[in-house]
Motif scaffolding. Structure first.
Motif, short mmCIF file in Angstrom:
data_model
loop_
_atom_site.label_atom_id
_atom_site.label_comp_id
_atom_site.label_asym_id
_atom_site.label_seq_id
_atom_site.Cartn_x
_atom_site.Cartn_y
_atom_site.Cartn_z
N GLY A 285 46.20 47.80 36.87
CA GLY A 285 46.40 47.84 38.30
C GLY A 285 45.17 47.45 39.09
O GLY A 285 44.85 48.05 40.09
N ASP A 286 44.45 46.46 38.63
CA ASP A 286 43.25 46.02 39.31
C ASP A 286 43.61 44.98 40.36
O ASP A 286 44.65 44.35 40.31
N THR A 287 42.71 44.78 41.29
CA THR A 287 42.89 43.78 42.34
C THR A 287 41.93 42.64 42.11
O THR A 287 40.73 42.84 42.00
N VAL A 288 42.47 41.42 42.01
CA VAL A 288 41.63 40.26 41.80
C VAL A 288 40.95 39.88 43.11
O VAL A 288 41.63 39.72 44.13
N PRO A 289 39.62 39.72 43.12
CA PRO A 289 38.92 39.31 44.35
C PRO A 289 39.08 37.81 44.57
O PRO A 289 38.20 37.01 44.23
N TRP A 290 40.21 37.44 45.15
CA TRP A 290 40.54 36.02 45.26
C TRP A 290 39.54 35.24 46.10
O TRP A 290 39.30 34.04 45.84
N GLY A 291 38.95 35.87 47.10
CA GLY A 291 37.98 35.17 47.92
C GLY A 291 36.79 34.70 47.10
O GLY A 291 36.39 33.52 47.15
N ALA A 292 36.21 35.61 46.33
CA ALA A 292 35.06 35.25 45.49
C ALA A 292 35.47 34.26 44.41
O ALA A 292 34.76 33.28 44.13
N LEU A 293 36.65 34.48 43.81
CA LEU A 293 37.09 33.62 42.73
C LEU A 293 37.35 32.19 43.22
O LEU A 293 37.00 31.21 42.55
N SER A 294 37.94 32.06 44.40
CA SER A 294 38.23 30.72 44.93
C SER A 294 36.95 29.95 45.21
O SER A 294 36.90 28.72 45.04
N ARG A 295 35.88 30.65 45.60
CA ARG A 295 34.61 29.97 45.84
C ARG A 295 33.96 29.53 44.54
O ARG A 295 33.34 28.46 44.47
N VAL A 296 34.10 30.35 43.51
CA VAL A 296 33.59 29.94 42.20
C VAL A 296 34.34 28.70 41.72
O VAL A 296 33.74 27.72 41.26
#
Length: 415
Positions: free
Chosen positions: A202-213
């Motif tokens: 049940g974790d939340t993916v940090p999409w903002g950081a991931l999209s920048r990577v």
């Protein structure tokens, strides 16, 4: 790194990665042959690279999803054989359209192996040495991609265009070794669970950081792939033979392998953020030297470009895997797939610019792309690139690989 090299499963996966990317590197040196045979323009040459890149990239998130849920031990081996078949068919393509199809089908194999191999390499590695181990695994692929042009030159010189058929037996041999090792890999795997993440996932993916990577990887890929694809075409146009531009491309890629090892080691010591920013900025001067001063000295500039440009390769892969705990297959597919696709799209864009102003100025314009990548990298939250701050390591003797098991039957996936 010595300890990682004693890990037989990791070494065999590196060999598979080496073979997979060696097959991909063959296309780079086959493009001048295709350009002459089918009377292609630079834009059309770029479209062949795009066909390979699109098939490889767009398929990787799917194969990453598959890896996270169900992985049978024969799949990595089958992928290598598939890639060997269609790469070997380059030399017998009877038309430009047929070559596009073969390139796309070979790209599918590359797209399948990358998330499979990256997830498996992370899983069979001691979590305390994962960054260094993945840099070694990555270098396996980089070295294969570097030797691909030399293999292509040798095959074409000895057997002519049909010499690419000699690649299939090699792929089959490595596939057999890989299948044997995958039957023994269960029970020697490791899993990373970020703090606050439960077994239910049940974790939340940090999409903002991931999209920048991912965006940073996309722009870096555009630059690196454009240099690799157009160096042989450029030097062929300038009158140099395969014996010159084949080793030149190999020099750039092997230097990239050295940069990946150095970058992975430095990331464990000084931090991933510093390595990423230094890689993007320091690669610009040698890029401009390559573009502005063609000739034998391009070997020195190419080596400097390869070392600096690829220093952050494993850093971004490990960062994405950490940002998507329990989904290392999808994370690997996102970085190696979505990151690679813009590089593939960028190659024909660079080719169109080259058709208008020449290949040298077109390569020089890539400095602007590197600048954009640097600006985007500066916006990545520092915590996303801080090694060891987001994960608590769990070592297990169960046959678990980021929530999957390798066997001859479906796994015990947790989703």
């Amino acid at each position: 790194m010595i300890a990682s090299l004693r890990n037989r499963a990791l070494v065999v996966l590196m060999l598979g990665h080496f073979t997979n990317d060696m097959l991909g590197g063959v296309l780079t040196l086959f493009l001048p042959e295709a350009k002459e045979r089918f009377a292609l323009g630079n834009g059309e040459v770029g479209l062949v690279a795009l066909a390979y890149a699109c098939a490889s990239s767009l398929s990787q998130p799917f194969f990453g999803w598959f890896t996270d849920r169900q992985l049978r031990r024969w799949v990595p081996s089958a992928v290598l054989i598939w890639g060997g078949i269609f790469t070997s068919l380059y030399g017998v393509a009877g038309s430009y359209a047929m070559l596009l199809v073969f390139a796309a089908l070979a790209g599918l194999a590359s797209g399948a192996y990358h998330p499979l191999g990256a997830s498996l390499a992370a899983a069979v590695t001691d979590p305390r040495r994962r960054n260094s181990a993945l840099s070694l695994y990555t270098v396996g692929g980089t070295s294969g991609f570097a030797l691909g042009p030399l293999v292509a030159v040798s095959c074409l010189a000895v057997f002519g265009p049909r010499g690419t058929l000699a690649l299939l037996p090699l792929a089959a041999l490595v596939a057999a070794l890989l299948f044997r090792e995958m039957t023994n890999v269960a029970g020697r795997t490791h899993r990373v669970r970020p703090s606050g993440v439960t077994e239910s996932g049940g974790d939340t993916v940090p999409w903002g950081a991931l999209s920048r990577v991912i965006g940073t990887v996309m722009l870096r890929s555009w630059v690196f792939l454009s240099v690799l694809q157009f160096l042989p075409v450029w030097y062929s146009d300038l009158g140099y033979g395969r014996s010159f531009y084949g080793p030149l491309v190999t020099t750039v890629i092997l230097a990239g392998a050295v940069g990946t090892l150095v970058g992975g080691s430095l990331a464990d010591r000084i931090g991933e953020r510093r390595v990423l920013l230094a890689s993007l900025t320091l690669s610009v001067p040698p890029l401009l030297l390559i573009a502005g001063y063609p000739g034998p000295w391009a070997f020195a500039a190419g080596a400097a470009f390869g070392i600096t440009a690829d220093a952050s390769l494993s850093v971004t892969l490990v960062a994405a895997q950490r940002l998507m705990p329990g989904r290392t297959g999808i994370a690997s597919g996102a970085i190696l797939g979505l990151g690679f696709i813009t590089g593939g799209i960028g190659v024909p864009v660079t080719g169109r610019i080259a058709d208008s102003v020449g290949i040298g100025p077109a390569l020089a314009s890539l400095a602007l792309v590197s600048g954009l990548a640097t600006v985007l990298a500066l916006t990545i939250p520092p915590g996303a690139l801080t090694m060891g701050s987001r994960a608590d390591v769990i070592v297990s003797d169960e046959p678990v690989i980021s929530e999957i098991a390798i066997s001859g039957r479906p796994s015990r996936g947790s989703d």
